[in-house]
Scaffold this motif. Structure first.
Motif, PDB file in Angstrom:
ATOM      1  N   ALA A  14      51.712 -32.448  29.783  1.00  0.00           N
ATOM      2  CA  ALA A  14      50.699 -32.614  28.740  1.00  0.00           C
ATOM      3  C   ALA A  14      50.296 -31.275  28.146  1.00  0.00           C
ATOM      4  O   ALA A  14      50.153 -31.139  26.926  1.00  0.00           O
ATOM      5  CB  ALA A  14      49.478 -33.329  29.321  1.00  0.00           C
ATOM      6  N   VAL A  60      51.414 -38.735  27.239  1.00  0.00           N
ATOM      7  CA  VAL A  60      50.536 -37.805  26.518  1.00  0.00           C
ATOM      8  C   VAL A  60      51.366 -36.814  25.716  1.00  0.00           C
ATOM      9  O   VAL A  60      51.092 -36.555  24.534  1.00  0.00           O
ATOM     10  CB  VAL A  60      49.613 -37.061  27.499  1.00  0.00           C
ATOM     11  N   THR A  69      48.148 -30.032  24.743  1.00  0.00           N
ATOM     12  CA  THR A  69      46.889 -30.628  25.181  1.00  0.00           C
ATOM     13  C   THR A  69      45.988 -29.551  25.776  1.00  0.00           C
ATOM     14  O   THR A  69      46.436 -28.729  26.562  1.00  0.00           O
ATOM     15  CB  THR A  69      47.147 -31.724  26.236  1.00  0.00           C
TER      16      THR A  69
END
Length: 212
Positions: free
Chosen positions: A70, A100, A75
């Motif tokens: 991620a 994700v 992220t």
């Protein structure tokens, strides 16, 4: 330490079979005391303070690997922590790193991903969300569909959204369709009717040539 206690037990005359049973039970416990290796998170650019917050959530080596996926997709630290907190609130491990990462790489907003996680609509459905996005619809529509799915309400399939787009429906019309609870069957009937009308209106009769 466990081995030394076992040797002491032998000297005191404790039966060997009993000591071996105690060792078998104790050794897995010793392995579980091994600290989680969070170095991959550091290498992925996560701040020390964020890593410490994840340690407090008792992150495992497997979850570190998922969060690295991620994190590598852009992220943020705080979002990674929120993803872990959501998983912990369900008493589940975090295992949606690929989902994700795939959503973030195509441009779906971090806030949308977090809301999908909160709704428990990552997992397998993330592929459907990805297709809706690639069809050209907004995050807002993705969340409308996700909220209905989370509530157990009917929604069209991701393939149907592509067909609706090709039929020329605007996002506002599609959102209205979703929010009024249109089923997959209803949507397919609408698409079939649109195709029939298009074929009928697009028919061009070729005139016959006159014989000389």
């Amino acid at each position: 330490m466990v081995f030394m206690r076992a040797m002491s037990g032998i000297r005191r005359g404790v039966p060997l079979a009993l000591l071996l049973a105690v060792l078998a039970l104790a050794l897995p416990g010793c392995k579980s005391l091994k600290p989680t290796d969070t170095r991959p998170l550091d290498q992925a650019g996560m701040w020390y303070r964020s890593i410490e917050e994840l340690r407090q959530l008792k992150i495992t080596d497997a979850e570190v690997a998922e969060l690295v996926k991620a994190r590598d997709a852009g992220t943020s630290d705080q979002a990674c922590i929120q993803l872990m907190q959501t998983a912990r609130s369900r008493n589940q491990p975090f295992s949606d790193g690929d989902a994700v990462a795939n959503l973030r790489r195509v441009g779906i907003a971090e806030s949308t991903v977090l809301e999908l996680s909160r709704l428990n609509q990552l997992g397998l459905w993330s592929g459907e969300a990805l297709l809706i996005h690639l069809t050209g619809f907004s995050d807002s529509l993705i969340l409308d569909v996700a909220r209905r799915r989370a509530a157990g309400q009917p929604v069209p399939s991701s393939a149907s959204f592509g067909q609706l787009k090709n039929a020329g429906m605007s996002e506002a019309d599609v959102k209205a369709l979703v929010n009024r609870g249109a089923t997959e069957e209803e949507v397919q009937q609408m698409i079939a009717a649109h195709r029939r009308s298009t074929e009928h209106s697009g028919f061009v009769r070729t005139p016959r040539r006159r014989r000389r």
